[in-house]
Design an enzyme around this catalytic site. Structure first.
Site, PDB file in Angstrom:
ATOM      1  N   SER A 291      -0.451 -17.398   3.399  1.00  0.00           N
ATOM      2  CA  SER A 291       0.873 -17.776   3.428  1.00  0.00           C
ATOM      3  C   SER A 291       1.668 -16.516   3.005  1.00  0.00           C
ATOM      4  CB  SER A 291       1.331 -19.022   1.820  1.00  0.00           C
ATOM      5  OG  SER A 291       0.631 -19.676   2.273  1.00  0.00           O
TER       6      SER A 291
ATOM      7  N   ASN B 244       6.380 -11.173   0.644  1.00  0.00           N
ATOM      8  CA  ASN B 244       4.916 -11.227  -0.189  1.00  0.00           C
ATOM      9  C   ASN B 244       3.830 -12.139   0.961  1.00  0.00           C
ATOM     10  OD1 ASN B 244       3.234 -10.594  -1.144  1.00  0.00           O
ATOM     11  ND2 ASN B 244       3.314 -12.295  -2.625  1.00  0.00           N
TER      12      ASN B 244
HETATM   13  C1  GAR Z   1      -4.116  -8.898   1.428  1.00  0.00           C
HETATM   14  O1  GAR Z   1      -5.052  -9.499   0.796  1.00  0.00           O
HETATM   15  C2  GAR Z   1      -2.743  -9.757   0.809  1.00  0.00           C
HETATM   16  O2  GAR Z   1      -2.766 -11.143   0.704  1.00  0.00           O
HETATM   17  C3  GAR Z   1      -3.774  -9.684  -1.219  1.00  0.00           C
HETATM   18  O3  GAR Z   1      -3.770  -8.343  -0.947  1.00  0.00           O
HETATM   19  C4  GAR Z   1      -4.824  -8.150   0.701  1.00  0.00           C
HETATM   20  C5  GAR Z   1      -3.916  -7.161   1.048  1.00  0.00           C
HETATM   21  O4  GAR Z   1      -4.878  -6.423   1.563  1.00  0.00           O
HETATM   22  N1  GAR Z   1      -2.451  -9.914  -1.564  1.00  0.00           N
HETATM   23  C6  GAR Z   1      -2.499 -10.500  -2.780  1.00  0.00           C
HETATM   24  O5  GAR Z   1      -3.335 -10.525  -3.684  1.00  0.00           O
HETATM   25  C7  GAR Z   1      -0.854 -10.468  -3.198  1.00  0.00           C
HETATM   26  N2  GAR Z   1      -1.263 -11.116  -5.033  1.00  0.00           N
HETATM   27  P1  GAR Z   1      -4.315  -4.800   2.860  1.00  0.00           P
HETATM   28  O6  GAR Z   1      -3.968  -3.934   2.270  1.00  0.00           O
HETATM   29  O7  GAR Z   1      -6.056  -4.377   4.055  1.00  0.00           O
HETATM   30  O8  GAR Z   1      -3.866  -5.757   3.489  1.00  0.00           O
END
Ligand code: GAR
Length: 210
Positions: free
Chosen positions: A136, A107
């Site tokens: 992270s 993740n």
């Molecule tokens: C990212 O910033 C990731 O770190 C976050 O969602 C976004 C997805 O962006 N994940 C979380 O918050 C998990 N709880 P993306 O769809 O452009 O990759």
């Protein structure tokens, strides 16, 4: 070469970063399917454009979390993946699913874990007056956002910082560290043990990226 399944709920910019590096050969593996729990996730379009199987499994079609996760495991396993990558997949997973993919489920989380598990991480880092913030990549375990960290990247928080500006800078870092962690996994350089995670036998996380 490893088989990778990516789970998304939204834009899929991290998916894109990993996809790009499988295409250049930087990652010794290929994305064999992208699965979204939301019909409107732009990441599904990214997958289609790359000629990768794009699959929708709408959680709203299921009575409860257990039945959704059972269907999800079935769908994922139909692709026989070596690695399952959560990339903005905004669903809490059942312990059964997490155990099923022990040691092969990643993740990415937008904070310097163990700080700010859960949501609204950028605002929470600002409100706390932190000097730095970041992201992270970690192995998923049964503790939400609590699995061993593989790699982190950080940015200093500026005086005029907003949650938006911070989110953008952290997102750019995510696109660097997520492909890197996947690259290591695909070269069999990572190990998850009872005491944590190692890269070439050395304890992780690596936190030097800025
Ligand atoms: C990212 O910033 C990731 O770190 C976050 O969602 C976004 C997805 O962006 N994940 C979380 O918050 C998990 N709880 P993306 O769809 O452009 O990759």
């Amino acid at each position: 070469s490893k088989r990778i399944v990516v789970l998304i709920s939204g834009s899929g910019s991290n998916l894109q970063a990993i996809l790009d590096q499988t295409r250049t050969g930087q990652i010794n593996g290929s994305i064999v399917a992208v699965i979204s729990n939301r019909p409107d996730a732009y990441g599904l379009t990214r997958a289609e454009q790359a000629g990768v199987d794009a699959r929708l499994l709408d959680h709203k079609q299921f009575a409860d979390r257990e039945s959704f996760d059972q269907a999800l495991v079935e769908l994922i396993d139909s692709y026989s993946p070596d690695l399952v990558v959560l990339a903005g997949f905004m669903r809490i997973l059942t312990p059964e699913l997490v155990r099923h993919y022990h040691g092969r489920l990643f993740n990415i989380h937008p904070s310097l874990l163990p700080k700010y598990k859960g949501l609204n991480t950028h605002q929470r880092a600002l409100d706390a007056g932190d000097e730095a913030h970041g992201c992270s990549v970690h192995f998923v375990t049964e503790e939400l956002d609590g699995g061993p960290v593989i790699v982190q990247a950080s940015v200093p928080i500026a005086a005029d910082e907003t949650a938006d500006s911070l989110q953008q800078r952290v997102h750019a870092l995510e696109h660097r560290i997520y492909p890197l962690a996947v690259e290591w996994f695909c070269l069999n350089r990572l190990a998850l043990t009872d005491t944590g995670v190692t890269l070439d036998g050395e304890p992780l996380p690596i936190t030097g990226f800025q």
